[in-house]
Design an enzyme around this catalytic site. Sequence first.
Site, short mmCIF file in Angstrom:
data_model
loop_
_atom_site.label_atom_id
_atom_site.label_comp_id
_atom_site.label_asym_id
_atom_site.label_seq_id
_atom_site.Cartn_x
_atom_site.Cartn_y
_atom_site.Cartn_z
N SER A 116 -3.35 2.32 -5.44
CA SER A 116 -3.96 1.53 -4.36
C SER A 116 -5.29 2.19 -4.00
O SER A 116 -5.49 3.39 -4.27
CB SER A 116 -3.02 1.56 -3.15
N TYR A 170 2.48 6.16 2.94
CA TYR A 170 2.10 5.30 1.80
C TYR A 170 0.91 5.92 1.06
O TYR A 170 0.91 6.02 -0.17
CB TYR A 170 1.75 3.90 2.32
N1 LIG Z 1 -0.49 -6.24 -2.03
C1 LIG Z 1 -1.28 -5.23 -1.72
O1 LIG Z 1 -1.99 -5.25 -0.72
C2 LIG Z 1 -1.34 -4.04 -2.62
C3 LIG Z 1 -2.54 -3.31 -2.67
C4 LIG Z 1 -2.59 -2.17 -3.47
C5 LIG Z 1 -1.51 -1.79 -4.23
N2 LIG Z 1 -0.37 -2.52 -4.17
C6 LIG Z 1 0.76 -2.07 -4.98
O2 LIG Z 1 1.07 -3.09 -5.90
C7 LIG Z 1 2.45 -2.96 -6.28
C8 LIG Z 1 3.12 -4.32 -6.22
O3 LIG Z 1 3.21 -4.72 -4.87
P1 LIG Z 1 3.01 -6.23 -4.39
O4 LIG Z 1 1.79 -6.28 -3.59
O5 LIG Z 1 3.15 -7.17 -5.53
O6 LIG Z 1 4.22 -6.36 -3.38
P2 LIG Z 1 5.60 -7.17 -3.49
O7 LIG Z 1 6.42 -6.70 -2.35
O8 LIG Z 1 5.33 -8.62 -3.59
O9 LIG Z 1 6.20 -6.71 -4.88
C9 LIG Z 1 6.81 -5.47 -5.07
C10 LIG Z 1 7.95 -5.66 -6.06
O10 LIG Z 1 8.54 -4.38 -6.29
C11 LIG Z 1 9.95 -4.57 -6.29
N3 LIG Z 1 10.64 -3.34 -5.95
C12 LIG Z 1 10.63 -2.68 -4.76
N4 LIG Z 1 11.46 -1.64 -4.81
C13 LIG Z 1 12.02 -1.63 -6.04
C14 LIG Z 1 12.96 -0.80 -6.70
N5 LIG Z 1 13.55 0.23 -6.05
N6 LIG Z 1 13.29 -1.06 -7.98
C15 LIG Z 1 12.73 -2.11 -8.63
N7 LIG Z 1 11.84 -2.95 -8.05
C16 LIG Z 1 11.49 -2.71 -6.78
C17 LIG Z 1 10.18 -5.64 -5.25
O11 LIG Z 1 11.46 -6.24 -5.34
C18 LIG Z 1 9.04 -6.59 -5.52
O12 LIG Z 1 9.38 -7.57 -6.47
C19 LIG Z 1 3.03 -1.91 -5.36
O13 LIG Z 1 3.10 -0.67 -6.03
C20 LIG Z 1 2.04 -1.82 -4.21
O14 LIG Z 1 2.04 -0.57 -3.58
C21 LIG Z 1 -0.26 -3.63 -3.40
C1 LIG Z 2 -3.19 1.34 3.91
C2 LIG Z 2 -2.09 0.55 4.50
C3 LIG Z 2 -1.05 0.32 3.53
C4 LIG Z 2 0.20 -0.18 4.10
C5 LIG Z 2 1.20 -0.39 3.03
C6 LIG Z 2 1.37 -1.77 2.64
C7 LIG Z 2 0.68 -2.40 1.79
C8 LIG Z 2 -0.22 -1.85 0.91
C9 LIG Z 2 -1.36 -2.35 0.65
C10 LIG Z 2 -2.42 -1.71 -0.15
O1 LIG Z 2 -1.95 -0.83 -1.13
C11 LIG Z 2 -3.38 -0.96 0.76
C12 LIG Z 2 -4.69 -1.32 0.44
C13 LIG Z 2 -5.80 -0.86 1.01
C14 LIG Z 2 -5.94 0.03 2.14
C15 LIG Z 2 -6.97 1.06 2.07
C16 LIG Z 2 -8.27 1.05 2.00
C17 LIG Z 2 -9.09 -0.07 1.67
C18 LIG Z 2 -10.56 0.24 1.54
C19 LIG Z 2 -11.21 -0.83 0.76
C20 LIG Z 2 -12.69 -0.85 0.82
O2 LIG Z 2 -13.32 0.22 0.85
O3 LIG Z 2 -13.24 -1.93 0.82
#
Ligand SMILES: NC(=O)c1ccc[n+]([C@@H]2O[C@H](COP(=O)([O-])OP(=O)(O)OC[C@H]3O[C@@H](n4cnc5c(N)ncnc54)[C@H](O)[C@@H]3O)[C@@H](O)[C@H]2O)c1
Ligand SMILES: CCCCC/C=C\C=C\[C@H](O)C/C=C\C/C=C\CCCC(=O)O
Length: 257
Positions: free
Chosen positions: A138, A151
């Site tokens: 992330s 996180y």
């Molecule tokens: N959506 C965002 O803002 C964002 C931003 C940056 C990074 N990410 C990362 O992207 C990845 C995917 O997240 P997403 O945004 O699609 O969220 P999401 O909640 O839609 O998907 C996450 C998936 O992981 C699965 N999961 C959770 N725990 C698990 C376990 N113990 N075993 C197997 N599967 C499991 C869930 O069931 C779900 O299908 C994550 O690692 C998250 O941290 C998300």
């Molecule tokens: C940081 C809060 C995360 C909370 C956990 C849930 C969801 C996760 C989402 C993403 O992984 C977090 C994404 C971004 C947050 C951090 C910084 C963004 C800066 C982007 C920029 O510089 O434009």
Amino acid sequence: MQQLIRTAFVTGGAQGLGRGFSKALLDRGIKVCFADVQASVGKSTETEFKSLYGDDKVMFCHCDVTSVNNLEDSFNAAVKKFGHVDLMVNNAGIGDESKLVQMISINLTAAIQGSQIALEHMRKDKGGRGGRIINVASTAGLIGVYFSPRYCASKFGLVGYHHSMASNPHAKEMGLQFGCLCPAFTDTAIINFDETKMDYYDEGLKFLEAIGINTVDAVVDGFMHFVDNDDINGDIVTVTAQRGFQVKNKHKRKAHL
Ligand SMILES: NC(=O)c1ccc[n+]([C@@H]2O[C@H](COP(=O)([O-])OP(=O)(O)OC[C@H]3O[C@@H](n4cnc5c(N)ncnc54)[C@H](O)[C@@H]3O)[C@@H](O)[C@H]2O)c1
Ligand SMILES: CCCCC/C=C\C=C\[C@H](O)C/C=C\C/C=C\CCCC(=O)O
């Protein structure tokens, strides 16, 4: 010339980003095994993908990545069905600040374990045919965010693991490349925060509104960098609503830091 990617294993693929990555890979003709702890959502995604791409192209494994045996069994099931896994995507993750142990276990430990399982299978020096290991971290793994410190810690850890593995001078002879995807907020279920899931919830929400939210498609475009290019070892792809996707690689720079 880099080896063709024919098969992939994606954790957390039932919904959200993992589902988006799996679909994009299937669109390219790459066979996909996706694993997820949510059995019914996983099954229905599998049914949909099978009807679009064919029964032989996709499989779902019900798997909790926090169990290394479960993860290994699922990975081996993919190897059994497809013959080999060329691309490992450690994507499963949670964002709930009230679940510290589970969060570290899913976001960091399981991603490292998944990488190690894939590495042992892929390494050319032990009879494998090489491959790519992509860890989904992330932007919160690159900059500190005070309302989600646990996180952030899990994702900083994963970025550290990525840098370490990518800098291994033996990676080349093993036929391995490591990539790391760092999206900012993206429109999936994980950003359905409430007061129990985040410190300083109101401030977190304001921050999210200020920086904007990526579409899943924009993040999938960034992810495909790791599939479409030959030399991706050490690359970090960031995806933000303001700047789209950008590729960074400190290992390819001359200066060390
Ligand atoms: N959506 C965002 O803002 C964002 C931003 C940056 C990074 N990410 C990362 O992207 C990845 C995917 O997240 P997403 O945004 O699609 O969220 P999401 O909640 O839609 O998907 C996450 C998936 O992981 C699965 N999961 C959770 N725990 C698990 C376990 N113990 N075993 C197997 N599967 C499991 C869930 O069931 C779900 O299908 C994550 O690692 C998250 O941290 C998300
Ligand atoms: C940081 C809060 C995360 C909370 C956990 C849930 C969801 C996760 C989402 C993403 O992984 C977090 C994404 C971004 C947050 C951090 C910084 C963004 C800066 C982007 C920029 O510089 O434009």
